[in-house]
Structure formats: structure tokens, C-alpha cells
Design an enzyme around this catalytic site. Structure first.
Site, PDB file in Angstrom:
ATOM      1  N   GLU A 100     -27.181  10.282  10.717  1.00 49.06           N
ATOM      2  CA  GLU A 100     -26.530  11.575  11.028  1.00 49.06           C
ATOM      3  C   GLU A 100     -27.512  12.692  11.311  1.00 49.06           C
ATOM      4  OE1 GLU A 100     -25.407   9.975   8.372  1.00 49.06           O
ATOM      5  OE2 GLU A 100     -23.559   9.329   9.317  1.00 49.06           O
ATOM      6  N   PHE A 176     -22.254  -2.546   7.692  1.00 50.15           N
ATOM      7  CA  PHE A 176     -22.969  -2.110   8.905  1.00 50.15           C
ATOM      8  C   PHE A 176     -24.448  -2.326   8.715  1.00 50.15           C
ATOM      9  CE2 PHE A 176     -20.598   0.173  12.248  1.00 50.15           C
ATOM     10  CZ  PHE A 176     -19.335  -0.148  11.809  1.00 50.15           C
ATOM     11  N   GLU A 181     -28.066  -3.285  11.030  1.00 51.32           N
ATOM     12  CA  GLU A 181     -29.338  -2.579  10.774  1.00 51.32           C
ATOM     13  C   GLU A 181     -30.427  -3.548  10.337  1.00 51.32           C
ATOM     14  OE1 GLU A 181     -27.583   0.537   8.337  1.00 51.32           O
ATOM     15  OE2 GLU A 181     -27.475   1.837  10.093  1.00 51.32           O
TER      16      GLU A 181
HETATM   17  N1  CGR Z   1     -20.488   8.816  10.074  1.00 49.57           N
HETATM   18  C1  CGR Z   1     -21.187   7.646   9.987  1.00 49.57           C
HETATM   19  N2  CGR Z   1     -20.503   6.501   9.834  1.00 49.57           N
HETATM   20  C2  CGR Z   1     -21.257   5.359   9.758  1.00 49.57           C
HETATM   21  C3  CGR Z   1     -22.633   5.296   9.795  1.00 49.57           C
HETATM   22  C4  CGR Z   1     -23.320   6.534   9.933  1.00 49.57           C
HETATM   23  O1  CGR Z   1     -24.561   6.593   9.926  1.00 49.57           O
HETATM   24  N3  CGR Z   1     -22.546   7.677  10.037  1.00 49.57           N
HETATM   25  N4  CGR Z   1     -23.062   3.990   9.670  1.00 49.57           N
HETATM   26  C5  CGR Z   1     -21.880   3.150   9.603  1.00 49.57           C
HETATM   27  N5  CGR Z   1     -20.806   4.125   9.612  1.00 49.57           N
HETATM   28  C6  CGR Z   1     -19.403   3.946   9.324  1.00 49.57           C
HETATM   29  O2  CGR Z   1     -19.354   3.842   7.887  1.00 49.57           O
HETATM   30  C7  CGR Z   1     -18.383   2.859   7.535  1.00 49.57           C
HETATM   31  C8  CGR Z   1     -19.034   1.786   6.710  1.00 49.57           C
HETATM   32  O3  CGR Z   1     -19.738   2.374   5.719  1.00 49.57           O
HETATM   33  P1  CGR Z   1     -20.144   1.584   4.377  1.00 49.57           P
HETATM   34  O4  CGR Z   1     -19.241   0.393   4.176  1.00 49.57           O
HETATM   35  O5  CGR Z   1     -20.177   2.606   3.310  1.00 49.57           O
HETATM   36  O6  CGR Z   1     -21.611   1.093   4.608  1.00 49.57           O
HETATM   37  P2  CGR Z   1     -22.137   0.327   5.836  1.00 49.57           P
HETATM   38  O7  CGR Z   1     -23.456  -0.265   5.503  1.00 49.57           O
HETATM   39  O8  CGR Z   1     -21.073  -0.581   6.340  1.00 49.57           O
HETATM   40  O9  CGR Z   1     -22.381   1.492   6.914  1.00 49.57           O
HETATM   41  C9  CGR Z   1     -23.309   2.478   6.669  1.00 49.57           C
HETATM   42  C10 CGR Z   1     -24.603   2.220   7.456  1.00 49.57           C
HETATM   43  O10 CGR Z   1     -24.285   2.120   8.868  1.00 49.57           O
HETATM   44  C11 CGR Z   1     -24.428   3.407   9.524  1.00 49.57           C
HETATM   45  C12 CGR Z   1     -25.386   4.225   8.601  1.00 49.57           C
HETATM   46  O11 CGR Z   1     -26.652   4.334   9.275  1.00 49.57           O
HETATM   47  C13 CGR Z   1     -25.541   3.396   7.320  1.00 49.57           C
HETATM   48  O12 CGR Z   1     -26.904   2.889   7.149  1.00 49.57           O
HETATM   49  C14 CGR Z   1     -17.868   2.276   8.798  1.00 49.57           C
HETATM   50  O13 CGR Z   1     -16.563   2.840   8.978  1.00 49.57           O
HETATM   51  C15 CGR Z   1     -18.790   2.728   9.884  1.00 49.57           C
HETATM   52  O14 CGR Z   1     -18.031   3.106  11.052  1.00 49.57           O
END
Ligand code: CGR
Length: 260
Positions: A100, A176, A181
Site C-alpha cells: 500500500e 496471497f 509473493e
Molecule cells: N488492500 C490490500 N489488499 C491486499 C493486499 C494488499 O497489499 N493491499 N495483498 C492481498 N490483499 C487482499 O487481502 C486479502 C487477503 O489478505 P490475508 O488473507 O489477510 O493475507 P494474504 O497473505 O492472503 O494477503 C496479504 C498479502 O497480499 C497483498 C499484501 O502485499 C500482503 O503481503 C485478499 O482479499 C486480497 O485481495
């Protein structure tokens, strides 16, 4: 169910983009040369005039490449399930950089969009709920964004996980992080440094060296990276105590500070 589309999404996206360019993360992240109108066009092109549930991850590639920034070595932070704590810990790009904090994640965070085949090419009012689509447009966006983010990480990367959820292991291969990643970290990465955070005064469901953290260690080492893991480092404990100073664990921290 459904979700409401973000109103004035083009203006929100472009306004955020100009704001980011002149005020955000100036010491921590490089500026992107491409103008905000062009970035909007590329982003819009990825999903517009497509059915709301059928946006392939590849559609976002031109936008993701055009908006990508070089990431500071040893400062990338991934997270699963601990969105808010991870962003406090990262201190908005000063200690660590999360997706973000980058332009790509900053522009898309907490807005809702989806395509439709007829004019104006996107649904101005509503989008499918998360689980209504196999590859819901925004889901595939975050998959592509997460992959590109991971591909540009260098040096030691950090990962914050939740060790307090009895329903959800701290590390999941289908998260994710697990899907987009970890598999996309390159040879520029040397180490994965894991932080397992726990809710104050609650049982620690998973800690380093146990449960899904053992699987994570194996998956990290299998990719050729070194692995370290820490439960509730002091910085994290202080952040948690800031929100809950009266918790038992925080009293210990205060007494420790008083040398008791
Ligand atoms: N606003 C954001 N949303 C997401 C990012 C991110 O970076 N920003 N995501 C994923 N993501 C959204 O979060 C949930 C899963 O989270 P959750 O189950 O809590 O954790 P995840 O590892 O799956 O996803 C978080 C991971 O992926 C990127 C961010 O760089 C973190 O290292 C799923 O709905 C995705 O669409």
C-alpha cells in the site's frame, strides 16, 4: 450480495496519483515518470468492457509495469491477516514498505471497481461481492500487484503473521503471500525474516518453530533463502501496548522499563 462501486473513481484515482507524486513517501520511494492520466487509462483498460467476473491477472500487467517503483533493499514488508498492525509496524514507509505504500497499492487501496461490456465499460454503481466471482476483478488486481511487488523485493524481506487465530494458521500456502509473493521472490532476496504477532493476553496459538511456521521455514529454505522468525519483537509489543496499555503483558513491559 454486492459491493458499491467507488463514486468518481476516475477522479479519486487520478487525484490520489497527483497527491502521491508531490507529498507521499518522498524520502523512501522513487517517483514514477508516467503521468496520472496515462496510469488511469492503463488501469481502466485492464477491466473496462469486460464482464465483472472475468478479469485475468495479466490484464493489469501493462498498468503494473508502468506504475512500478524500485523498492528499497531490506525494507519490503509482506503481511497476512494483520493489515493494520503491519502498517503501523512499517510506519508508512519509514521502517518498512508495504504494497500500500507503493503507488500501485496506494491508488487501489479500499476502492471498488468492476467492468461491464456496455458503455461506459464499467459498472458505475455496483460490483459482485468477493465470493460471487471465481476471479473477481479486484482479486486478480491484488494478485498481479502482489506478484509484481514481490518480484521487485531485494535483500532481507519481512513478513508479519498472526499467531493468535485458532481458525486460521499463521502461514497458509493459499494466502496471497503463499500464492503470489513467496513464489515470486527472486535471487535478489537473501533472507525472509518472519514476525509472528499475538493478541495481548490471549493464548499464543502458533509461535516460531511450531505449526505452520515449520511449513513456512521449509518453503522459504526450499526457495534458497535463509529464514529467521521472532515472536512479538519489542517494537511490535510496544505498538500493541500503545493501543492497550492496561493489558497484563504491557504492565510487564512498563515494570521492565522501571527496572523492576
Ligand atoms: N488492500 C490490500 N489488499 C491486499 C493486499 C494488499 O497489499 N493491499 N495483498 C492481498 N490483499 C487482499 O487481502 C486479502 C487477503 O489478505 P490475508 O488473507 O489477510 O493475507 P494474504 O497473505 O492472503 O494477503 C496479504 C498479502 O497480499 C497483498 C499484501 O502485499 C500482503 O503481503 C485478499 O482479499 C486480497 O485481495
Amino acid at each position: 450480495g454486492h459491493r458499491g462501486t467507488t463514486e468518481n473513481i476516475k477522479e479519486v484515482f487520478e487525484g490520489r496519483c497527483w497527491d502521491y507524486d508531490v507529498t507521499r513517501y518522498l524520502p523512501d520511494l522513487p517517483r514514477v515518470d508516467t503521468g496520472c492520466e496515462t496510469l488511469w487509462k492503463l488501469f481502466f483498460k485492464a477491466f473496462s468492457y469486460q464482464p465483472p467476473c472475468a478479469v485475468a491477472l495479466e490484464n493489469y500487467q501493462p498498468y503494473l509495469e508502468e506504475a512500478a517503483q524500485a523498492l528499497p533493499k531490506d525494507k519490503v514488508l509482506f503481511w497476512s491477516s494483520v493489515f493494520s498492525l503491519a502498517h503501523q509496524y512499517g510506519d508508512y514507509g519509514q521502517r518498512y514498505v508495504t504494497l500500500e505504500d507503493t503507488l500501485v497499492g496506494y491508488l487501489a487501496n479500499s476502492i471498488t471497481w468492476c467492468g461491464q461490456s456496455i458503455e461506459p465499460g464499467y459498472n458505475v454503481t455496483r460490483c459482485p461481492a468477493w465470493d460471487d466471482c471465481p476471479l473477481e476483478a479486484a482479486e486478480s488486481f491484488w494478485a498481479g500487484a502482489s506478484k509484481t511487488f514481490a518480484q521487485r523485493a531485494k535483500g532481507e524481506v519481512s513478513l508479519m503473521l498472526d499467531g493468535s487465530n485458532p481458525e486460521k494458521p499463521a502461514y497458509r500456502r493459499n494466502s496471497f503471500f503463499g500464492k503470489f509473493e513467496l513464489p515470486n521472490l527472486t535471487k535478489d532476496v537473501t533472507r525472509v525474516s518472519v514476525i509472528v504477532s499475538h493478541v495481548l493476553d490471549k493464548p499464543k496459538v502458533e509461535v516460531c518453530g511450531e505449526g505452520s511456521l515449520l511449513l513456512l521455514e521449509a518453503d522459504v529454505k526450499e526457495r534458497g533463502f535463509s529464514y529467521v522468525c521472532k515472536d512479538d519483537p519489542l517494537v511490535v509489543l510496544h505498538l500493541l501496548c500503545a493501543s492497550d496499555p492496561n493489558s497484563r503483558e504491557c504492565q510487564l513491559v512498563v515494570n521492565h522499563a522501571r527496572g523492576q
